[in-house]
Design a protein around this motif. Sequence first.
Motif, PDB file in Angstrom:
ATOM      1  N   ILE A 200       0.840  -1.203   0.000  1.00 16.26           N
ATOM      2  CA  ILE A 200       0.000   0.000   0.000  1.00 16.26           C
ATOM      3  C   ILE A 200       0.873   1.250   0.000  1.00 16.26           C
ATOM      4  CG2 ILE A 200      -1.685   1.338   1.307  1.00 16.26           C
ATOM      5  CD1 ILE A 200      -2.732  -1.343   2.425  1.00 16.26           C
ATOM      6  N   LEU A 201       1.869   1.278   0.881  1.00 16.76           N
ATOM      7  CA  LEU A 201       2.725   2.462   1.003  1.00 16.76           C
ATOM      8  C   LEU A 201       3.577   2.680  -0.248  1.00 16.76           C
ATOM      9  CD1 LEU A 201       3.833   2.193   4.747  1.00 16.76           C
ATOM     10  CD2 LEU A 201       2.106   3.714   3.749  1.00 16.76           C
ATOM     11  N   ALA A 202       3.821   1.618  -0.987  1.00 15.39           N
ATOM     12  CA  ALA A 202       4.597   1.751  -2.223  1.00 15.39           C
ATOM     13  C   ALA A 202       3.775   2.373  -3.353  1.00 15.39           C
ATOM     14  CB  ALA A 202       5.142   0.394  -2.654  1.00 15.39           C
ATOM     15  N   GLY A 203       2.440   2.344  -3.230  1.00 14.75           N
ATOM     16  CA  GLY A 203       1.610   2.995  -4.229  1.00 14.75           C
ATOM     17  C   GLY A 203       0.921   2.074  -5.211  1.00 14.75           C
ATOM     18  N   VAL A 204       0.626   0.824  -4.814  1.00 12.86           N
ATOM     19  CA  VAL A 204      -0.032  -0.117  -5.715  1.00 12.86           C
ATOM     20  C   VAL A 204      -1.513   0.230  -5.858  1.00 12.86           C
ATOM     21  CG1 VAL A 204       1.625  -1.886  -5.055  1.00 12.86           C
ATOM     22  CG2 VAL A 204      -0.621  -1.813  -3.925  1.00 12.86           C
ATOM     23  N   ASN A 205      -2.208  -0.469  -6.755  1.00 14.82           N
ATOM     24  CA  ASN A 205      -3.603  -0.146  -7.054  1.00 14.82           C
ATOM     25  C   ASN A 205      -4.620  -1.090  -6.417  1.00 14.82           C
ATOM     26  OD1 ASN A 205      -1.888   0.534  -9.804  1.00 14.82           O
ATOM     27  ND2 ASN A 205      -3.295   2.155  -9.188  1.00 14.82           N
ATOM     28  N   THR A 206      -4.308  -2.382  -6.382  1.00 19.23           N
ATOM     29  CA  THR A 206      -5.244  -3.337  -5.780  1.00 19.23           C
ATOM     30  C   THR A 206      -4.497  -4.344  -4.927  1.00 19.23           C
ATOM     31  OG1 THR A 206      -5.180  -4.895  -7.651  1.00 19.23           O
ATOM     32  CG2 THR A 206      -6.872  -3.173  -7.713  1.00 19.23           C
ATOM     33  N   ILE A 207      -5.170  -4.787  -3.876  1.00 19.17           N
ATOM     34  CA  ILE A 207      -4.704  -5.911  -3.061  1.00 19.17           C
ATOM     35  C   ILE A 207      -5.624  -7.085  -3.344  1.00 19.17           C
ATOM     36  CG2 ILE A 207      -4.395  -6.818  -0.730  1.00 19.17           C
ATOM     37  CD1 ILE A 207      -2.297  -4.742  -1.449  1.00 19.17           C
ATOM     38  N   GLU A 208      -5.042  -8.191  -3.757  1.00 20.87           N
ATOM     39  CA  GLU A 208      -5.797  -9.404  -4.047  1.00 20.87           C
ATOM     40  C   GLU A 208      -5.775 -10.322  -2.826  1.00 20.87           C
ATOM     41  OE1 GLU A 208      -6.878  -9.256  -7.437  1.00 20.87           O
ATOM     42  OE2 GLU A 208      -5.828  -7.331  -7.333  1.00 20.87           O
ATOM     43  N   HIS A 209      -6.903 -10.802  -2.410  1.00 20.80           N
ATOM     44  CA  HIS A 209      -7.108 -11.697  -1.256  1.00 20.80           C
ATOM     45  C   HIS A 209      -7.155 -10.907   0.055  1.00 20.80           C
ATOM     46  CE1 HIS A 209      -5.930 -14.443  -4.400  1.00 20.80           C
ATOM     47  NE2 HIS A 209      -4.643 -14.145  -4.284  1.00 20.80           N
ATOM     48  N   GLY A 210      -6.021 -10.371   0.493  1.00 26.01           N
ATOM     49  CA  GLY A 210      -5.978  -9.518   1.687  1.00 26.01           C
ATOM     50  C   GLY A 210      -6.332 -10.223   2.975  1.00 26.01           C
ATOM     51  N   THR A 211      -6.004 -11.492   3.093  1.00 24.78           N
ATOM     52  CA  THR A 211      -6.539 -12.345   4.154  1.00 24.78           C
ATOM     53  C   THR A 211      -6.317 -11.814   5.561  1.00 24.78           C
ATOM     54  OG1 THR A 211      -6.082 -14.216   2.703  1.00 24.78           O
ATOM     55  CG2 THR A 211      -6.562 -14.719   5.014  1.00 24.78           C
ATOM     56  N   TYR A 212      -5.119 -11.380   5.889  1.00 27.23           N
ATOM     57  CA  TYR A 212      -4.818 -10.951   7.257  1.00 27.23           C
ATOM     58  C   TYR A 212      -4.900  -9.435   7.426  1.00 27.23           C
ATOM     59  CZ  TYR A 212      -3.437 -15.754   8.162  1.00 27.23           C
ATOM     60  OH  TYR A 212      -3.436 -17.125   8.318  1.00 27.23           O
ATOM     61  N   MET A 213      -5.496  -8.759   6.457  1.00 32.54           N
ATOM     62  CA  MET A 213      -5.769  -7.341   6.612  1.00 32.54           C
ATOM     63  C   MET A 213      -6.683  -7.131   7.823  1.00 32.54           C
ATOM     64  SD  MET A 213      -7.614  -4.931   3.758  1.00 32.54           S
ATOM     65  CE  MET A 213      -6.606  -5.667   2.481  1.00 32.54           C
ATOM     66  N   ASP A 214      -6.488  -6.027   8.546  1.00 33.62           N
ATOM     67  CA  ASP A 214      -7.297  -5.797   9.745  1.00 33.62           C
ATOM     68  C   ASP A 214      -7.575  -4.310   9.931  1.00 33.62           C
ATOM     69  OD1 ASP A 214      -4.940  -4.694  10.693  1.00 33.62           O
ATOM     70  OD2 ASP A 214      -4.491  -6.340  12.064  1.00 33.62           O
ATOM     71  N   LYS A 215      -8.126  -3.960  11.098  1.00 36.48           N
ATOM     72  CA  LYS A 215      -8.538  -2.583  11.378  1.00 36.48           C
ATOM     73  C   LYS A 215      -7.381  -1.594  11.323  1.00 36.48           C
ATOM     74  CE  LYS A 215      -8.384  -3.445  16.384  1.00 36.48           C
ATOM     75  NZ  LYS A 215      -7.142  -2.733  16.642  1.00 36.48           N
ATOM     76  N   ASP A 216      -6.155  -2.076  11.443  1.00 35.85           N
ATOM     77  CA  ASP A 216      -4.998  -1.187  11.306  1.00 35.85           C
ATOM     78  C   ASP A 216      -4.742  -0.815   9.850  1.00 35.85           C
ATOM     79  OD1 ASP A 216      -4.535  -1.291  14.056  1.00 35.85           O
ATOM     80  OD2 ASP A 216      -3.251  -3.060  13.869  1.00 35.85           O
ATOM     81  N   LEU A 217      -5.089  -1.721   8.939  1.00 33.73           N
ATOM     82  CA  LEU A 217      -4.805  -1.505   7.524  1.00 33.73           C
ATOM     83  C   LEU A 217      -5.991  -0.927   6.752  1.00 33.73           C
ATOM     84  CD1 LEU A 217      -2.668  -4.633   6.546  1.00 33.73           C
ATOM     85  CD2 LEU A 217      -1.904  -2.309   7.017  1.00 33.73           C
ATOM     86  N   PHE A 218      -7.209  -1.110   7.237  1.00 30.11           N
ATOM     87  CA  PHE A 218      -8.367  -0.582   6.516  1.00 30.11           C
ATOM     88  C   PHE A 218      -8.241   0.927   6.271  1.00 30.11           C
ATOM     89  CE2 PHE A 218     -11.009  -4.180   8.599  1.00 30.11           C
ATOM     90  CZ  PHE A 218     -10.561  -5.083   7.638  1.00 30.11           C
ATOM     91  N   PRO A 219      -7.875   1.731   7.293  1.00 30.27           N
ATOM     92  CA  PRO A 219      -7.723   3.174   7.038  1.00 30.27           C
ATOM     93  C   PRO A 219      -6.621   3.481   6.022  1.00 30.27           C
ATOM     94  CG  PRO A 219      -7.870   2.749   9.398  1.00 30.27           C
ATOM     95  CD  PRO A 219      -7.685   1.423   8.722  1.00 30.27           C
ATOM     96  N   LEU A 220      -5.570   2.664   6.010  1.00 28.86           N
ATOM     97  CA  LEU A 220      -4.475   2.870   5.058  1.00 28.86           C
ATOM     98  C   LEU A 220      -4.950   2.578   3.631  1.00 28.86           C
ATOM     99  CD1 LEU A 220      -1.514   3.748   5.514  1.00 28.86           C
ATOM    100  CD2 LEU A 220      -0.879   1.328   5.322  1.00 28.86           C
ATOM    101  N   MET A 221      -5.749   1.526   3.475  1.00 31.39           N
ATOM    102  CA  MET A 221      -6.327   1.216   2.166  1.00 31.39           C
ATOM    103  C   MET A 221      -7.156   2.395   1.658  1.00 31.39           C
ATOM    104  SD  MET A 221      -5.773  -2.057   1.007  1.00 31.39           S
ATOM    105  CE  MET A 221      -7.242  -2.705   0.201  1.00 31.39           C
ATOM    106  N   LYS A 222      -7.980   2.944   2.532  1.00 28.42           N
ATOM    107  CA  LYS A 222      -8.859   4.054   2.144  1.00 28.42           C
ATOM    108  C   LYS A 222      -8.056   5.321   1.841  1.00 28.42           C
ATOM    109  CE  LYS A 222     -12.572   4.414   4.781  1.00 28.42           C
ATOM    110  NZ  LYS A 222     -13.398   4.419   6.019  1.00 28.42           N
ATOM    111  N   LYS A 223      -7.066   5.593   2.672  1.00 29.13           N
ATOM    112  CA  LYS A 223      -6.254   6.801   2.487  1.00 29.13           C
ATOM    113  C   LYS A 223      -5.549   6.803   1.139  1.00 29.13           C
ATOM    114  CE  LYS A 223      -2.303   9.298   4.467  1.00 29.13           C
ATOM    115  NZ  LYS A 223      -1.301   9.322   5.569  1.00 29.13           N
ATOM    116  N   HIS A 224      -5.053   5.645   0.726  1.00 28.89           N
ATOM    117  CA  HIS A 224      -4.284   5.552  -0.519  1.00 28.89           C
ATOM    118  C   HIS A 224      -5.135   5.075  -1.703  1.00 28.89           C
ATOM    119  CE1 HIS A 224      -0.280   6.363   1.235  1.00 28.89           C
ATOM    120  NE2 HIS A 224      -0.805   5.834   2.328  1.00 28.89           N
ATOM    121  N   ASN A 225      -6.462   4.976  -1.485  1.00 24.38           N
ATOM    122  CA  ASN A 225      -7.393   4.608  -2.552  1.00 24.38           C
ATOM    123  C   ASN A 225      -7.007   3.280  -3.201  1.00 24.38           C
ATOM    124  OD1 ASN A 225      -9.725   4.993  -4.099  1.00 24.38           O
ATOM    125  ND2 ASN A 225      -8.577   5.957  -5.764  1.00 24.38           N
TER     126      ASN A 225
END
Length: 431
Positions: free
Chosen positions: A259-284
Amino acid sequence: MKKALLPLSLMLLSVQAQALTLIHAGQIIDGRSDTPMQQATLVLDANLIQAIEPGYRAAAEGDSVIDWRDGTLMPGFIDMHTHLTFRGGEGAYLEPYTLNPADVALRGVLYGQKTMNAGFTTVRDLGDMGNASVALRNAINKGWVQGPRIYTAGTSIATTGGHADKTNGRNLELEGDPGPKEGVINGAAEAYKAVRQRYKEGADLIKITATGGVLSVAKSGENPQFTDEELKAIVAAARDYGFKVAVHAHGKEGIRRAILAGVNTIEHGTYMDKDLFPLMKKHNVALVPTLMAGEYVTEKAKIDGFFPELVRPKAAEIGPKIQTTFAAAYKAGVRIAFGTDAGVFEHGDNAREFSLMVAAGMPPMKAIQSATSVAAEVLGEPKIGILEPGRFADVVGVRGNPLKDIQLLERVSLVIKDGKVVKIPRGEQAD
């Protein structure tokens, strides 16, 4: 010398409007609006949508009419994560040794037809063997074979021993030392070279495997597998060449780095959690959840001998978590683009993903939008994903109302791609 003038009758014929196709629909879900249009006519002019009109427009001389008054029309579906030239299941791990890229590409024709007949008129293909998906895309675009509109990543990019290193599990004699040409990199310079190689080979986007994965013959399914520098180099090179970057990722740290590198999509995202959801939204960054793949590997992990022993525990652990993570991500407002990982399971069954999304808490209309307008926007293709004038005439139809029964989408009976009818109930061709 003066040119001879055409007779007036021939001049009038030459400018006469082309015959239209009118579809009389009981309901139209345009892919963007939350409110369907009732009792309307979708007007197709060659490969484009000309109009959507209330009521049932009378046909002019030469026009064709499709009667869909007892059904629902929607934009052609978009699956953002497929492998049209891949087949999971028994014997799949031996195929690199028994099939040539030409065999794989030809088999992909069948899988493409199954996918399109299921209502998916556009797909992203995220990883192939021997550039077979590029050949398949080109053959479809040239009209040699029928299939969905393909945006392909060609060969995925991994690190040595990473999820998409195709030499994992081989003996030392066959293992070799694959490099950027084969989609394996170590360091920023090789990252640039791998992206440029994909450009040279005709890819439409870049796919990387930022963490371990389930089906690779390697121990971890979630460890981070690229350094920050490698990820930043891939994204920078991709931007130079006009590529978007799709990222296979299960583990939290690999997702964060991507996400921080500037990618466009995350596929699967299995262990994504409440710490990463805001980061996903911030970086679209959009999540492509692939719930069907999770369901499939969970079930197959219960069967002795179905997966290699190194793969089985990963499938049993990661598979069941994907739907739960998706539910939490959607609730948190993360952008969701529809994707299945078809090829892990049977091609043509893609629409079951809708039911799994709805079961996890996504409303039916939002699930449909994730496979139409949202997917088109994430893909960066302004001509598909919405039924409106000027867009490509990609249309699917079901009998009944999928907002009341989402499983109807698993029984698509009308498919039009680029203005051409490719599937229609027998005896119901346009009048």
